[in-house]
Enzyme design. Structure first.
Site, mmCIF file in Angstrom:
data_model
loop_
_atom_site.group_PDB
_atom_site.id
_atom_site.type_symbol
_atom_site.label_atom_id
_atom_site.label_comp_id
_atom_site.label_asym_id
_atom_site.label_seq_id
_atom_site.Cartn_x
_atom_site.Cartn_y
_atom_site.Cartn_z
ATOM 1 N N HIS A 70 41.787 1.530 3.037
ATOM 2 C CA HIS A 70 42.317 0.165 2.980
ATOM 3 C C HIS A 70 41.217 -0.771 2.514
ATOM 4 O O HIS A 70 40.086 -0.687 2.971
ATOM 5 C CB HIS A 70 42.813 -0.293 4.352
ATOM 6 C CG HIS A 70 43.360 -1.678 4.311
ATOM 7 N ND1 HIS A 70 44.656 -1.952 3.928
ATOM 8 C CD2 HIS A 70 42.785 -2.883 4.532
ATOM 9 C CE1 HIS A 70 44.859 -3.248 3.937
ATOM 10 N NE2 HIS A 70 43.735 -3.842 4.299
ATOM 11 N N ASP A 96 54.838 -6.001 12.395
ATOM 12 C CA ASP A 96 53.842 -6.669 11.542
ATOM 13 C C ASP A 96 54.520 -7.538 10.494
ATOM 14 O O ASP A 96 54.038 -8.633 10.184
ATOM 15 C CB ASP A 96 52.915 -5.645 10.873
ATOM 16 C CG ASP A 96 51.906 -6.354 9.978
ATOM 17 O OD1 ASP A 96 51.124 -7.168 10.508
ATOM 18 O OD2 ASP A 96 51.932 -6.153 8.753
ATOM 19 N N ARG A 149 52.489 -15.782 10.884
ATOM 20 C CA ARG A 149 51.082 -16.213 10.801
ATOM 21 C C ARG A 149 50.842 -17.015 9.530
ATOM 22 O O ARG A 149 50.123 -18.018 9.543
ATOM 23 C CB ARG A 149 50.159 -14.985 10.831
ATOM 24 C CG ARG A 149 50.008 -14.388 12.207
ATOM 25 C CD ARG A 149 49.311 -13.035 12.140
ATOM 26 N NE ARG A 149 48.023 -13.125 11.500
ATOM 27 C CZ ARG A 149 47.474 -12.144 10.785
ATOM 28 N NH1 ARG A 149 48.102 -10.990 10.624
ATOM 29 N NH2 ARG A 149 46.290 -12.294 10.244
ATOM 30 N N SER A 165 47.080 -6.159 12.447
ATOM 31 C CA SER A 165 48.018 -6.091 11.328
ATOM 32 C C SER A 165 47.663 -4.921 10.397
ATOM 33 O O SER A 165 48.513 -4.095 10.048
ATOM 34 C CB SER A 165 47.969 -7.435 10.578
ATOM 35 O OG SER A 165 48.626 -7.352 9.352
ATOM 36 N N LYS A 195 49.443 -0.652 10.442
ATOM 37 C CA LYS A 195 50.054 -0.027 9.258
ATOM 38 C C LYS A 195 49.325 1.265 8.887
ATOM 39 O O LYS A 195 49.947 2.263 8.510
ATOM 40 C CB LYS A 195 50.029 -1.002 8.072
ATOM 41 C CG LYS A 195 51.064 -2.119 8.251
ATOM 42 C CD LYS A 195 51.044 -3.129 7.126
ATOM 43 C CE LYS A 195 49.846 -4.009 7.200
ATOM 44 N NZ LYS A 195 49.983 -5.388 6.842
HETATM 45 N N1 URA Z 1 46.160 -7.759 5.309
HETATM 46 C C1 URA Z 1 47.096 -7.467 6.239
HETATM 47 O O1 URA Z 1 47.863 -6.547 6.089
HETATM 48 N N2 URA Z 1 47.153 -8.238 7.337
HETATM 49 C C2 URA Z 1 46.306 -9.271 7.552
HETATM 50 O O2 URA Z 1 46.406 -9.919 8.562
HETATM 51 C C3 URA Z 1 45.344 -9.558 6.572
HETATM 52 C C4 URA Z 1 45.286 -8.773 5.462
#
Ligand code: URA
Length: 420
Positions: free
Chosen positions: A82, A161, A168, A183, A187
């Protein structure tokens, strides 16, 4: 349990229990807690912080709000990666075939671009025919055959999320370390690869502005990953320059292919080798140094390019681009930004360069906007370079717009330079 007690506890810096966090996430996802109360709680977290223990429970509750992928049918070590986002960030498209051609498996779900950062899925869709939405069984089949597949986020992964992230965005609570961590990690944990490499960026165009802030987020995410039973490593990398020379969907695929062909050894290549070596060593393929050599060999031997070609083919894409990048879509209009003096480029505002690319048509202002696959920027300079009068500093491309006045004005202003 009730939401007012939970808001008050976080407001007064009292730690929430695992049960309270599970209840909160479940109740909000199922629509039993209204947005205004969840917003109040998110703001309390944003202002007061959250302990690492609370962050772990929040991450796990969000992961468990939907499906967790079963990757057991893949016969080998799976590695996910990521990146916290950047301008011109095409690293996944180089790293996935490199790592796959070295023997690890990379099942990857990526997102679309929104705002000044591009999305891997949009970039892949600039390849004629490439399908980014596949059934899970086909996705796993491709990973098993070539070692990697990249598809768009689909299915019922982390519905908590999805809801919390959009709230958010609308309530000024995106810039909270524990909320960002939960978050992203929820994932990654739902995708369920054995190993996770996290590339946390700092600088202009990144969430974290300084290396120190980025290190804090990196350490938190790595701890949460490890406590959730994954092999996890986080590296901190510089986003003060756009990544590579090209920004924009088809232009970025072109640069990816040139790197895989071994023709382009720029800073992006170096970063891709660093990240690939980290993924391979995390997957148990030897020391970082040995894995770095393995990754470089995957490029010089042409193995990584072959892996990319096979995956593109299985996704229905035109794999002839691997030999002939001119088959990628090209822009109708272009504009060269030239130096008006001899000058030294001190720094480049990556975020503003991302905005220029957006204006040219390469990205979306709103979620459902269509994008111009040909639009973007080719940078001929990077911070620290000297250029002579009349040199082309960058070229802007678009099919959507032919008047480059706003884009070129902003592009020049994104550069900090002095005359020499
Ligand atoms: N990427 C995400 O998936 N969530 C966040 O809060 C910030 C970046």
């Amino acid at each position: 349990m009730n939401i007012i007690d939970i808001i008050n506890k976080t407001k007064n810096k009292n730690e929430l229990s695992e049960n309270e966090i599970n209840w909160l996430v479940k109740s909000y996802t199922e629509g039993e807690i209204p947005d205004y109360q969840m917003s109040a709680w998110l703001m309390a977290v944003r202002l007061n912080g959250f302990t690492e223990r609370e962050t772990l429970f929040l991450t796990l509750a969000m992961r468990d709000s939907g499906d967790i992928l079963d990757l057991n049918s893949i016969d080998g070590v799976t590695v996910d990666k990521h990146s916290t986002g950047g301008v011109g960030d095409k690293t996944s498209l180089v790293i996935a075939p490199v790592v796959a051609s070295c023997g690890a498996y990379v099942p990857k779900m990526s997102g679309r671009g929104l705002g000044h950062t591009g999305g891997t899925i949009d970039k892949l869709e600039s390849i004629s025919g490439y399908r980014t939405e596949l059934a899970f069984s086909e996705f796993i089949d491709i990973v098993g055959r070539t070692g990697f597949s990249i598809i768009s986020q689909s299915g019922n992964l982390c519905p908590a999320d999805k809801k919390i992230y959009s709230l958010r965005n609308a309530t000024g609570t995106t810039d909270s370390l524990p909320l960002i961590c939960a978050s992203i990690m929820s994932k990654k944990l739902a995708l369920n690869a054995d190993c996770i490499l996290l590339d946390v960026k700092y600088g202009s165009g990144a969430f974290m502005k300084t290396p120190e802030e980025a290190r804090k987020l990196a350490d938190l995410m790595q701890n949460i990953g490890e406590k959730s039973g994954k092999k996890c490593r986080a590296v901190v990398t510089d986003m003060n320059n756009p990544l590579g020379n090209n920004i924009g969907n088809a232009l970025e695929i072109k640069e990816v292919i040139e790197i895989l062909q071994g023709k382009c050894r720029n800073k992006l290549y170096e970063l891709c080798m660093e990240l690939s070596a980290n993924m391979l060593s995390l997957a148990g393929m030897g020391s970082y140094e040995k894995c770095r050599e393995t990754a470089e060999n995957a490029i010089s031997s042409g193995k990584a390019l072959e892996t990319f070609r096979e995956t593109v083919k299985l996704h229905g894409g035109d794999s002839r681009i691997c030999d002939d990048v001119s088959l990628l879509p090209t822009a109708r209009y272009s504009y060269e930004v030239r130096a008006v003096h001899d000058m030294k480029i001190e720094s480049i505002d990556s975020q503003e360069i991302g905005m220029v690319s957006l204006i040219l048509g390469a990205g979306r202002f709103a979620q459902n906007d269509s994008i111009d696959m040909t639009a973007g920027i080719v940078m001929n300079c990077t911070a620290g370079d000297s250029v002579s009068v009349d040199d082309t500093i960058m070229t802007l491309y678009s099919t959507k717009i032919s008047d480059f006045s706003e884009a070129s004005f902003r592009a020049v202003n994104a550069l900090k330079f002095y005359r020499i």
